[in-house]
Scaffold this motif. Structure first.
Motif, mmCIF file in Angstrom:
data_model
loop_
_atom_site.group_PDB
_atom_site.id
_atom_site.type_symbol
_atom_site.label_atom_id
_atom_site.label_comp_id
_atom_site.label_asym_id
_atom_site.label_seq_id
_atom_site.Cartn_x
_atom_site.Cartn_y
_atom_site.Cartn_z
ATOM 1 N N SER A 22 64.950 11.963 -19.881
ATOM 2 C CA SER A 22 65.630 12.359 -21.114
ATOM 3 C C SER A 22 67.080 11.905 -21.098
ATOM 4 C CB SER A 22 65.605 13.885 -21.292
ATOM 5 O OG SER A 22 64.297 14.374 -21.374
ATOM 6 N N ALA A 23 67.529 11.438 -22.242
ATOM 7 C CA ALA A 23 68.962 11.224 -22.434
ATOM 8 C C ALA A 23 69.597 12.604 -22.592
ATOM 9 C CB ALA A 23 69.217 10.366 -23.672
ATOM 10 N N GLU A 24 70.565 12.917 -21.727
ATOM 11 C CA GLU A 24 71.187 14.244 -21.755
ATOM 12 C C GLU A 24 72.608 14.188 -22.312
ATOM 13 O OE1 GLU A 24 68.658 15.352 -17.709
ATOM 14 O OE2 GLU A 24 70.838 15.224 -17.645
ATOM 15 N N THR A 25 73.392 13.273 -21.787
ATOM 16 C CA THR A 25 74.756 13.051 -22.278
ATOM 17 C C THR A 25 75.017 11.549 -22.278
ATOM 18 O OG1 THR A 25 75.795 13.075 -20.084
ATOM 19 C CG2 THR A 25 75.524 15.214 -21.205
ATOM 20 N N GLU A 26 76.023 11.134 -22.996
ATOM 21 C CA GLU A 26 76.361 9.710 -23.013
ATOM 22 C C GLU A 26 76.753 9.239 -21.617
ATOM 23 O OE1 GLU A 26 79.205 6.498 -25.408
ATOM 24 O OE2 GLU A 26 79.447 8.648 -25.748
ATOM 25 N N GLY A 40 69.422 -4.932 -9.802
ATOM 26 C CA GLY A 40 68.862 -6.243 -10.079
ATOM 27 C C GLY A 40 67.351 -6.253 -10.199
ATOM 28 N N LYS A 41 66.736 -5.074 -10.306
ATOM 29 C CA LYS A 41 65.277 -4.962 -10.323
ATOM 30 C C LYS A 41 64.714 -4.595 -11.698
ATOM 31 C CE LYS A 41 65.347 -5.510 -5.846
ATOM 32 N NZ LYS A 41 64.912 -6.802 -5.248
ATOM 33 N N VAL A 42 65.587 -4.211 -12.621
ATOM 34 C CA VAL A 42 65.130 -3.632 -13.887
ATOM 35 C C VAL A 42 65.211 -4.655 -15.019
ATOM 36 C CG1 VAL A 42 65.552 -1.795 -15.573
ATOM 37 C CG2 VAL A 42 65.868 -1.352 -13.125
ATOM 38 N N GLN A 43 64.129 -4.762 -15.799
ATOM 39 C CA GLN A 43 64.110 -5.681 -16.944
ATOM 40 C C GLN A 43 64.346 -4.984 -18.284
ATOM 41 O OE1 GLN A 43 61.415 -6.180 -14.427
ATOM 42 N NE2 GLN A 43 63.016 -7.504 -13.617
ATOM 43 N N ALA A 44 64.258 -3.650 -18.310
ATOM 44 C CA ALA A 44 64.501 -2.906 -19.543
ATOM 45 C C ALA A 44 64.885 -1.473 -19.198
ATOM 46 C CB ALA A 44 63.272 -2.925 -20.454
ATOM 47 N N LEU A 45 65.746 -0.884 -20.038
ATOM 48 C CA LEU A 45 66.208 0.487 -19.845
ATOM 49 C C LEU A 45 65.473 1.424 -20.787
ATOM 50 C CD1 LEU A 45 70.054 -0.244 -19.778
ATOM 51 C CD2 LEU A 45 68.607 0.253 -17.795
ATOM 52 N N ARG A 46 65.062 2.578 -20.276
ATOM 53 C CA ARG A 46 64.388 3.579 -21.087
ATOM 54 C C ARG A 46 65.156 4.885 -21.049
ATOM 55 N NH1 ARG A 46 59.804 7.205 -19.735
ATOM 56 N NH2 ARG A 46 61.415 8.624 -20.450
ATOM 57 N N ALA A 47 64.929 5.720 -22.052
ATOM 58 C CA ALA A 47 65.438 7.090 -22.062
ATOM 59 C C ALA A 47 64.674 7.865 -23.113
ATOM 60 C CB ALA A 47 66.934 7.131 -22.357
ATOM 61 N N GLY A 48 64.302 9.112 -22.787
ATOM 62 C CA GLY A 48 63.625 9.954 -23.763
ATOM 63 C C GLY A 48 64.628 10.525 -24.749
ATOM 64 N N ILE A 49 64.392 10.302 -26.018
ATOM 65 C CA ILE A 49 65.286 10.787 -27.075
ATOM 66 C C ILE A 49 64.692 12.023 -27.740
ATOM 67 C CG2 ILE A 49 66.386 10.217 -29.265
ATOM 68 C CD1 ILE A 49 67.536 8.725 -26.838
ATOM 69 N N TRP A 50 63.412 11.944 -28.038
ATOM 70 C CA TRP A 50 62.667 13.090 -28.574
ATOM 71 C C TRP A 50 61.615 13.451 -27.534
ATOM 72 C CZ3 TRP A 50 63.346 8.521 -31.424
ATOM 73 C CH2 TRP A 50 64.290 8.584 -32.446
ATOM 74 N N LYS A 51 61.596 14.689 -27.081
ATOM 75 C CA LYS A 51 60.702 15.109 -26.007
ATOM 76 C C LYS A 51 59.690 16.132 -26.525
ATOM 77 C CE LYS A 51 61.010 13.852 -22.528
ATOM 78 N NZ LYS A 51 60.438 12.596 -21.943
ATOM 79 N N VAL A 62 67.808 15.187 -27.113
ATOM 80 C CA VAL A 62 69.057 15.278 -27.886
ATOM 81 C C VAL A 62 68.880 14.740 -29.291
ATOM 82 C CG1 VAL A 62 70.518 15.133 -25.839
ATOM 83 C CG2 VAL A 62 69.841 13.025 -27.016
ATOM 84 N N GLY A 63 67.779 14.038 -29.549
ATOM 85 C CA GLY A 63 67.531 13.514 -30.879
ATOM 86 C C GLY A 63 68.292 12.223 -31.166
ATOM 87 N N THR A 64 68.408 11.928 -32.436
ATOM 88 C CA THR A 64 68.947 10.639 -32.876
ATOM 89 C C THR A 64 70.325 10.338 -32.322
ATOM 90 O OG1 THR A 64 67.661 10.893 -34.926
ATOM 91 C CG2 THR A 64 69.413 9.237 -34.920
ATOM 92 N N ASP A 231 67.507 16.298 -9.277
ATOM 93 C CA ASP A 231 67.239 17.732 -9.165
ATOM 94 C C ASP A 231 67.893 18.538 -10.275
ATOM 95 O OD1 ASP A 231 65.652 17.459 -6.930
ATOM 96 O OD2 ASP A 231 67.341 17.610 -5.538
ATOM 97 N N SER A 232 68.883 17.951 -10.942
ATOM 98 C CA SER A 232 69.569 18.643 -12.040
ATOM 99 C C SER A 232 69.111 18.156 -13.406
ATOM 100 C CB SER A 232 71.088 18.444 -11.910
ATOM 101 O OG SER A 232 71.556 18.969 -10.676
ATOM 102 N N ALA A 233 68.089 17.322 -13.439
ATOM 103 C CA ALA A 233 67.607 16.770 -14.704
ATOM 104 C C ALA A 233 67.120 17.876 -15.631
ATOM 105 C CB ALA A 233 66.493 15.766 -14.450
ATOM 106 N N TRP A 234 67.315 17.679 -16.912
ATOM 107 C CA TRP A 234 66.927 18.680 -17.902
ATOM 108 C C TRP A 234 65.421 18.680 -18.182
ATOM 109 C CZ3 TRP A 234 71.272 18.096 -22.202
ATOM 110 C CH2 TRP A 234 72.523 18.355 -21.599
ATOM 111 N N SER A 235 64.726 17.661 -17.731
ATOM 112 C CA SER A 235 63.273 17.601 -17.912
ATOM 113 C C SER A 235 62.656 16.793 -16.779
ATOM 114 C CB SER A 235 62.913 16.964 -19.267
ATOM 115 O OG SER A 235 63.420 15.649 -19.358
ATOM 116 N N ASP A 236 61.478 17.201 -16.336
ATOM 117 C CA ASP A 236 60.695 16.489 -15.312
ATOM 118 C C ASP A 236 61.519 16.087 -14.096
ATOM 119 O OD1 ASP A 236 58.464 16.780 -16.872
ATOM 120 O OD2 ASP A 236 58.500 14.749 -17.669
#
Length: 356
Positions: A22-26, A40-51, A62-64, A231-236
């Motif tokens: 989840s995206a929590e803060t900017e 150097g291993k990642v080809q795309a970035l993800r983040a949950g916006i609507w959970k 956090v929504g839109t 360990d401090s993540a707001w989800s999963d």
């Protein structure tokens, strides 16, 4: 991104999408993205916006307002961005902020009305869309979601395997049931297939094994959840890892090619496959003979007014098969599934005899 995932060449390295559940803060999105890009291993970035949450009251994203955070991260790191969508409004918002990749979540894939709503919102838009398998092991729903998107004119549709809910499962958050994504790959060979070990495992310690098995099976890559402070993540929280741990995990994976042009390998493989073909033919002959005997049993039951199902008999067959299977290295799960299918075919054959 399209060329990297949808026009893959034999020597292309596995594709990796990574980022926080989840995206929590900017600040959290930017820092996670910066450290992921540094691997150097990642080809795309993800983040949950609507959970989506099973019950109300939990953190639902956090929504839109989180979309510009992710878009900014993608621009700063020079990487495309990916977001899950579940409604037409989600699609519209993602397109408005220039999100590069959309994916349809498991809960949404299982609802044809929702998939159609998304497909309608994407009509005429050239954006890649990845479809996660539905929560329950129903291939037709998965394939149907793909078909709805393709009929809307989308040219770049792919698959994500995130495991399936199963009663009594304890080893995984969502059982991988590898035969199902393999079947989807057989049906839709032109579609890229990624694995989501985070949702299959539900915990960190088994991520590497699942990610490796996906590559062993010829998947095109993985989607993994990463957080600067898991360990401090707001989800999963339990299934997320730091960017640095993710880097080590990816570096330890063995990347195998689908085929090779080496003559010695191809000759040996052809020989092994011919042996398999011969054994398969023998198995089919034996199964045919077995079913012929089952039909005779059905006729005998009919003449003596005996019911088809004999539970104790099937239990005897299974018990003997488990012992014999174990002696030749067959798993109990395989033996049970195999004999369940054989038993069902026998019952159907006997029922036809009864009706004849």
């Amino acid at each position: 991104m399209k060329s990297a995932l949808f026009n893959r060449q034999p020597d292309d390295k596995p594709f990796l999408i990574a980022g926080p559940c989840s995206a929590e803060t900017e600040a959290q999105v930017l820092e996670t993205s910066r450290r992921l890009a540094a691997t150097g291993k990642v080809q795309a970035l993800r983040a949950g916006i609507w959970k989506p949450r099973t019950k109300p009251g939990g953190f639902e994203g956090v929504g839109t307002r989180g979309l510009p955070w992710l878009k900014k991260a993608g621009e700063l790191m020079g990487l495309p961005t990916a977001v899950e969508v579940a409604t037409a409004k989600h699609v519209e918002d993602c397109l408005a902020f220039g999100i590069d990749i959309l994916w349809v979540g498991a809960r949404t894939t299982g609802n044809p009305f929702s998939v159609q709503e998304i497909a309608n919102a994407l009509r005429g838009v050239d954006v890649p869309v990845l479809v996660k398998n539905p929560i329950h092991p129903e291939l037709e729903l998965w394939a149907g979601a793909v078909e709805r998107l393709q009929k809307a004119g989308l040219q770049h549709v792919g698959l994500i395997h995130r495991g399936f809910s199963s009663y009594g499962n304890t080893d995984f958050r969502n059982a991988p049931m590898w035969h199902l994504p393999i079947e989807m790959k057989r049906r839709l060979p032109g579609l890229p297939l990624l694995c989501d070990p985070s949702h299959i495992c539900g915990r960190r310690d088994t991520l590497a094994a699942v990610a490796q098995q996906a590559l062993n099976l010829g998947f095109d890559g993985n989607m993994l959840e990463s957080h600067i402070d898991p360990d401090s993540a707001w989800s999963d929280a339990r299934q997320q890892i730091t960017p640095e741990v993710l880097r080590d995990l990816i570096e330890a994976l063995v990347w195998r090619h689908e085929t090779t042009d080496q003559r010695e390998f191809l000759t040996a493989l052809a020989s092994f496959r011919e042996q398999i073909n011969q054994l398969d033919a023998e198995i089919m002959q034996l199964l045919g003979r077995r079913m012929a005997v089952a039909e005779k049993i059905g006729q005998y039951k009919k003449e003596n007014d005996i019911t088809i199902l004999q539970t104790n008999r099937f239990n005897e067959v299974l018990d003997r098969a488990f012992r014999q299977g174990a002696s030749v290295g067959l798993t109990r799960e395989f033996v049970e599934q195999y004999f369940a299918a054989v038993h069902l075919e026998s019952v159907n054959r006997q029922n036809k005899v009864m009706e004849g």
